[in-house]
Design a protein around this motif. Sequence first.
Motif, mmCIF file in Angstrom:
data_model
loop_
_atom_site.group_PDB
_atom_site.id
_atom_site.type_symbol
_atom_site.label_atom_id
_atom_site.label_comp_id
_atom_site.label_asym_id
_atom_site.label_seq_id
_atom_site.Cartn_x
_atom_site.Cartn_y
_atom_site.Cartn_z
ATOM 1 N N LYS A 181 11.160 -4.515 -0.470
ATOM 2 C CA LYS A 181 10.642 -4.835 -1.811
ATOM 3 C C LYS A 181 9.717 -6.051 -1.732
ATOM 4 O O LYS A 181 8.623 -6.049 -2.292
ATOM 5 C CB LYS A 181 11.816 -5.109 -2.761
ATOM 6 C CG LYS A 181 11.415 -5.582 -4.128
ATOM 7 C CD LYS A 181 12.643 -5.901 -4.972
ATOM 8 C CE LYS A 181 12.275 -6.597 -6.250
ATOM 9 N NZ LYS A 181 13.451 -6.955 -7.047
ATOM 10 N N LYS A 212 16.527 -3.064 1.924
ATOM 11 C CA LYS A 212 15.815 -2.756 0.682
ATOM 12 C C LYS A 212 15.121 -3.991 0.092
ATOM 13 O O LYS A 212 13.988 -3.909 -0.361
ATOM 14 C CB LYS A 212 16.807 -2.166 -0.327
ATOM 15 C CG LYS A 212 16.163 -1.642 -1.575
ATOM 16 C CD LYS A 212 17.172 -0.998 -2.491
ATOM 17 C CE LYS A 212 16.502 -0.498 -3.745
ATOM 18 N NZ LYS A 212 17.440 0.109 -4.665
ATOM 19 N N PHE A 243 11.030 -4.251 -10.805
ATOM 20 C CA PHE A 243 10.466 -3.460 -9.711
ATOM 21 C C PHE A 243 11.171 -2.125 -9.520
ATOM 22 O O PHE A 243 10.538 -1.094 -9.354
ATOM 23 C CB PHE A 243 10.509 -4.283 -8.415
ATOM 24 C CG PHE A 243 9.506 -3.855 -7.394
ATOM 25 C CD1 PHE A 243 8.175 -4.192 -7.537
ATOM 26 C CD2 PHE A 243 9.884 -3.114 -6.289
ATOM 27 C CE1 PHE A 243 7.232 -3.807 -6.601
ATOM 28 C CE2 PHE A 243 8.945 -2.723 -5.342
ATOM 29 C CZ PHE A 243 7.618 -3.072 -5.499
ATOM 30 N N ASP A 244 12.484 -2.143 -9.559
ATOM 31 C CA ASP A 244 13.251 -0.914 -9.316
ATOM 32 C C ASP A 244 13.245 0.029 -10.509
ATOM 33 O O ASP A 244 13.449 1.232 -10.343
ATOM 34 C CB ASP A 244 14.696 -1.262 -8.946
ATOM 35 C CG ASP A 244 14.762 -2.050 -7.638
ATOM 36 O OD1 ASP A 244 13.898 -1.822 -6.771
ATOM 37 O OD2 ASP A 244 15.662 -2.899 -7.504
#
Length: 177
Positions: free
Chosen positions: A7, A3, A51-52
């Motif tokens: 990203k 992940k 970002f998440d």
Amino acid sequence: MNKEALKKKLFTEIYDTHWLKLYLHLLKMLDDEDDAKDVVQEVFASLWNNFDAISIHTSFTSYLYSSVRNRAINYLAHKKVVISYEKAEELRDVNFSNAPDIFLIEKELAFQINSEIDNLPPKMAAIFKKSRLENKSYREIAEELDIAENTVKKQISRALHLLRQKFIHIKYYLFFL
């Protein structure tokens, strides 16, 4: 691919695709290269940090342009405050350097104000001092002196009126100082 790597790859692609366009757009708004770079970097730093959690309801390009524009507006507003503060500081410095006896004038004015407060009727002076010097609310003063809150309000209003009349000449003097 994990992940975090995904990203990083996605972020790098977004950065490479949009950085220059956003920078040029901001350069027109801010008319300063360093400021434009700083604002774009702030937007991308915020994007990376959140970002998440970001939820976008428009196109990603629209989101970036809106983010940059909003940051620029906030930046300009902050810059305006800073410039205003700096001008006030300069003016204060000029005033203090041009009036070395300002502290003596201030001390004399404080003495005159305190003297006039002491010359108010005793109950009015006590109420006024509790309000202005002890920073007590009307309600606290009323409870402490066992009088109506409205009485406190009227006494302070009357005291201010009397003090303004005594010092009307001072504000004109201070204006030209």
